[in-house]
Design an enzyme around this catalytic site. Sequence first.
Site, short mmCIF file in Angstrom:
data_model
loop_
_atom_site.label_atom_id
_atom_site.label_comp_id
_atom_site.label_asym_id
_atom_site.label_seq_id
_atom_site.Cartn_x
_atom_site.Cartn_y
_atom_site.Cartn_z
CE LYS A 70 -20.74 -39.39 16.99
NZ LYS A 70 -20.00 -38.82 15.87
CG ASP A 106 -21.10 -39.04 12.04
OD1 ASP A 106 -21.64 -37.93 11.93
OD2 ASP A 106 -20.70 -39.51 13.13
#
Length: 468
Positions: A70, A106
């Site tokens: 990420k 997210d």
Amino acid sequence: MISSETRICGLIGDPVTHSVSPVMHNAAFDFLGLDYIYLPFAVTKDRLARAVDGVRGMNIRGLNVTIPHKVAVIPFLDGLEPLAERIGAVNTIVNDEGVLTGHNTDAAGFLKALLENAIEPGDKQVVLLGAGGAARAIAFALAEKGARLTILNRKQELDWAVELAGSVSSFSGRKVKALELNEPNLKAALVPADVVVNATSVGMSPNDGQSPVFRELLRPGLVVFDIVYSPVKTRLLSEAEQAGAVTVNGLDMLVWQGALAFELWTGAKAPVKVMRDEVVRALGGISFGGVVGAGERKTTSVALVGFMGAGKTAVGRVLAEKLNKELIELDSLIVEKAGKSIARIFDQEGEIAFRQLEMEVTREVAGRKNQVIACGGGVVLNKINIDRLKAEAVVVYLMASPEAIQERVAGDAEVRPLLGDGDKSLAIRELLAFRQPFYRRAADIIIDTSKMGIEAVAEQIIAGLKKE
Ligand code: NAP
């Protein structure tokens, strides 16, 4: 059908075998009839740069990015959307004609999940456990909404928490504390807290016996949000529930972060219920609170399905009273119609004749409004029955473990012809194993009743219906 026109999306990470994103996205593409496919790609750290270049080379439309890439993926992209830049982590890549932009869904997924559970984070005292990729997104999302944050991370990597607290502080203009994750700090932080969010991987399968919060620190009124979604009901959530806290599992966040990525790639509105439905099925069908999704159906009735001893009639009675609906018991209607007991129908006419009667009574009652229908255990075996019931009813699967079933059926005077005269425990296990997929496929809502009382099951059904 896959063709040269099919657009490709996917997931890069290491590992990716556990991911439910492929089933979630492919179900959504199918549902909307979009010519897209979503594939998992296991990409080790040393192959990350080449994998990202391959996205350009093969004109892949977009990717999700998971552990451990990420943050590491950022240098290989052409740009970052401002939120992803602020967070410093990317979970979604969009490829526009060879230009790769990093996004972070997210953060918004987490906020959507909070709001969906009627939790408004503004000015709340929030304790955030963890300082990894997901925690970073959550910290910025909460700070943006005006929450007051304390971040706790384990000692070895406390620097991460300190750095994150500093970045969030300078973004929000509010002081954010960073502390080591240990018992005294946790205790001190939780006393004034309104919400605690577990964004560590503690409690995640296969280590699902662990919890990052000591049970004694949980109390009524505290909101406990565990973003771990496998298992859906972690030990932390179980203990929080027992302590009377308000609990939120990781499923809604998972679905929403996926839905937002889906919209970035396709430009279409994500079919969120379809995605949630698939995720629940992929995770074993157990949704804590249990909503699988009745889609856009307008329903006024509830049909309870499940194995013998699952509590369909007892729960149905309480539910009908609470919802002010009429209770219908399919087996009683069959007995009435045949003029003899179920055991006698089986004995004299056989199972096929019984199933025929079952189909008839299901047809008769299925379309009626405002009923709670307690179905016989085998109703789900015939898809026609389920299709008929679903025209007017939300189907709730009352799940129970073989042990719970055996205990409940043992004290039951009713003769259960399908269990035969032999080893009851074995018969229950075998028949349940055979029927389980039918129950799951039929269900809009799944509730594990094994350790719950009748009232609690009824309340959980009502909570599930409200989410529909
Ligand atoms: P990550 O970047 O690897 O971060 C993991 C975090 O967990 C770090 O803060 C790490 O602390 C902490 N941690 C790991 N083992 C620990 C232990 N034994 N004791 C205390 N802390 C521990 O992973 P991530 O991407 O943030 O994901 C974290 C969890 O969230 C995973 O379970 C993931 O599946 C879940 N998740 C859920 C969603 C959702 O949509 N529901 C989305 C993203 C992630 P250190 O810094 O000390 O290593």
